[in-house]
Design an enzyme around this catalytic site. Structure first.
Site, mmCIF file in Angstrom:
data_model
loop_
_atom_site.group_PDB
_atom_site.id
_atom_site.type_symbol
_atom_site.label_atom_id
_atom_site.label_comp_id
_atom_site.label_asym_id
_atom_site.label_seq_id
_atom_site.Cartn_x
_atom_site.Cartn_y
_atom_site.Cartn_z
ATOM 1 N N GLY A 48 0.874 -1.176 0.000
ATOM 2 C CA GLY A 48 0.000 0.000 0.000
ATOM 3 C C GLY A 48 0.909 1.223 0.000
ATOM 4 O O GLY A 48 1.849 1.302 0.815
ATOM 5 N N ALA A 49 0.629 2.159 -0.922
ATOM 6 C CA ALA A 49 1.562 3.267 -1.143
ATOM 7 C C ALA A 49 1.953 4.027 0.140
ATOM 8 O O ALA A 49 3.148 4.193 0.420
ATOM 9 C CB ALA A 49 0.978 4.206 -2.200
ATOM 10 N N ARG A 88 10.459 -1.082 -4.644
ATOM 11 C CA ARG A 88 9.275 -1.148 -5.531
ATOM 12 C C ARG A 88 9.228 0.157 -6.328
ATOM 13 O O ARG A 88 9.419 1.225 -5.749
ATOM 14 C CB ARG A 88 7.964 -1.320 -4.732
ATOM 15 C CG ARG A 88 7.778 -2.723 -4.163
ATOM 16 C CD ARG A 88 6.368 -2.951 -3.640
ATOM 17 N NE ARG A 88 5.465 -3.420 -4.669
ATOM 18 C CZ ARG A 88 4.153 -3.611 -4.461
ATOM 19 N NH1 ARG A 88 3.614 -3.349 -3.285
ATOM 20 N NH2 ARG A 88 3.384 -4.054 -5.437
ATOM 21 N N ASP A 235 -1.417 4.695 -6.519
ATOM 22 C CA ASP A 235 0.012 4.553 -6.217
ATOM 23 C C ASP A 235 0.811 5.737 -6.740
ATOM 24 O O ASP A 235 1.876 6.056 -6.211
ATOM 25 C CB ASP A 235 0.556 3.244 -6.788
ATOM 26 C CG ASP A 235 0.088 2.100 -5.920
ATOM 27 O OD1 ASP A 235 -1.056 1.653 -6.107
ATOM 28 O OD2 ASP A 235 0.830 1.708 -5.000
#
Ligand code: MRU
Length: 345
Positions: A48-49, A88, A235
């Site tokens: 989750g961002a 990521r 995101d």
């Protein structure tokens, strides 16, 4: 406050709720190095961002804590920063949080002990701000939720994906708390099943009425149940409003457009990246083929078949009705109105 914490700073270690095995197992992991934090981000132990951003900030704190002045501290911090940045690629909150931390260590010329204190303070600030922003987002977004609304939600954007409360699920949570009598359809969200495993678990804990659907059911659900709105997270939101979010969001937006269902993106301003002009410029993470070939440890496709597994897609701005942030709701034209949002601070 939720009954659990996805992420908790303990002064000398970072405790993460391991999201890989929820809801079957509730296990916590204790991390003591920046490398461990980077690995936890890439393995989606934390995801989750906003949660990724906060975890990365503590990764820098963990690195700093171990340093003595003979270690070439700035070089060690640079290495930790690089490892965390490569964990990521899509969620801009990761880079936003690391930039905030870097602004402190990059130009510091006081003592190492002072630097350690400042870095820890900044990470705690980023963590606390996240909760405050989410509560404000929830209040702003709830105005758009009619009484008795039926809502479709994709992926997981709740307390698990943030420090607490959540973004799109935060709006849902607040609308429920103020008595709007909503019902939520949760996309299961293949391949990692964040909707079925995580969002359903959160809504069950909160007593919010919900139904899990397979990702391909959203068209039928919109037609049959007269869905009022779609709420999804983000995101990275490019300067023109194009939005990267969990794979399947784009399909959902197209289906919503066809059925005239308003489609809202819900995110803190830390997810808006004015330096990225359009969705074309957003790096999209590709993950392993086994995430698709397997469900859990069970093989559900031939091992030999080729797989394309982008973790995110980009929803074009034309399909987005509005972007709900802590600073207010942004409507098209996004190019103009997103930058105004930053001018007003
Ligand atoms: O791959 P994930 O689970 O990290 O993807 C999460 C999402 O796409 C969320 O919608 C987004 O990060 C917003 S979370 C508040």
């Amino acid at each position: 406050m939720s009954t659990f914490r996805s992420i908790e700073w303990k002064g000398d270690r970072l405790v993460l709720l391991d999201q890989r095995n929820l809801p079957e197992q509730t296990a916590y992991l204790e991390l003591k190095t920046a490398e461990e934090v980077a690995k936890a981000i890439s393995q989606m132990i934390v995801r989750g961002a906003p949660a990724i951003g906060v975890a990365a900030a503590y990764g820098i704190v963990l690195c700093a804590r171990k340093l003595s002045k003979d270690d070439n501290p700035l070089e060690r911090l640079r290495e930790a920063d690089e490892i965390l940045r490569s964990s990521r690629p899509t969620a801009v909150n990761l880079f936003w949080a690391l930039d905030r931390m870097k602004r402190i260590w990059d130009q510091f010329n006081g003592s190492l002990e002072e630097l350690k204190i400042l870095l820890e303070k900044e990470a705690i600030k980023i963590e606390n701000e996240d909760v405050e922003m989410n509560k404000q987002i929830a209040k702003n977004g709830a105005q758009l939720v009619p009484f008795g609304a039926k809502i479709i939600h994709h992926c997981n954007t709740g307390s698990l994906a943030t420090v607490d409360y959540g973004t799109a699920l935060g709006v849902i949570r607040y609308a429920h708390e103020i008595g709007k009598k909503i019902h939520v359809f949760l996309d299961e969200t293949r391949p990692r099943l964040q909707g079925a495993r995580l969002s359903a678990w959160e809504l069950k804990e909160l007593g919010i009425p919900h139904t899990i659907i397979v990702d391909g059911a959203s068209g039928l659900v919109m037609k049959k149940f007269k869905v009022d709105l779609v709420l999804v997270g983000a995101d990275r939101i490019a300067a023109n409003g194009d939005t990267a979010n969990k794979i399947g969001t784009y399909n959902l937006a197209i289906v919503a457009k066809y059925h005239n269902v308003p489609f809202y993106v819900v995110a803190p301003t830390s997810t808006i990246d004015l330096k990225t002009p359009t969705g074309e410029d957003i790096p999209i993470e590709e993950r392993s083929a086994d995430e698709v070939r397997r469900v859990g440890s069970t093989l559900v496709a031939p091992q030999e078949s080729s797989v394309f597994n982008p973790a995110f897609d980009v929803t074009p701005a034309q399909l987005i009705s509005g972007i709900i942030t802590e600073k207010g709701i942004v409507y098209p034209p996004f190019e103009e109105n997103l930058s105004k949002l930053f001018e007003s601070t």
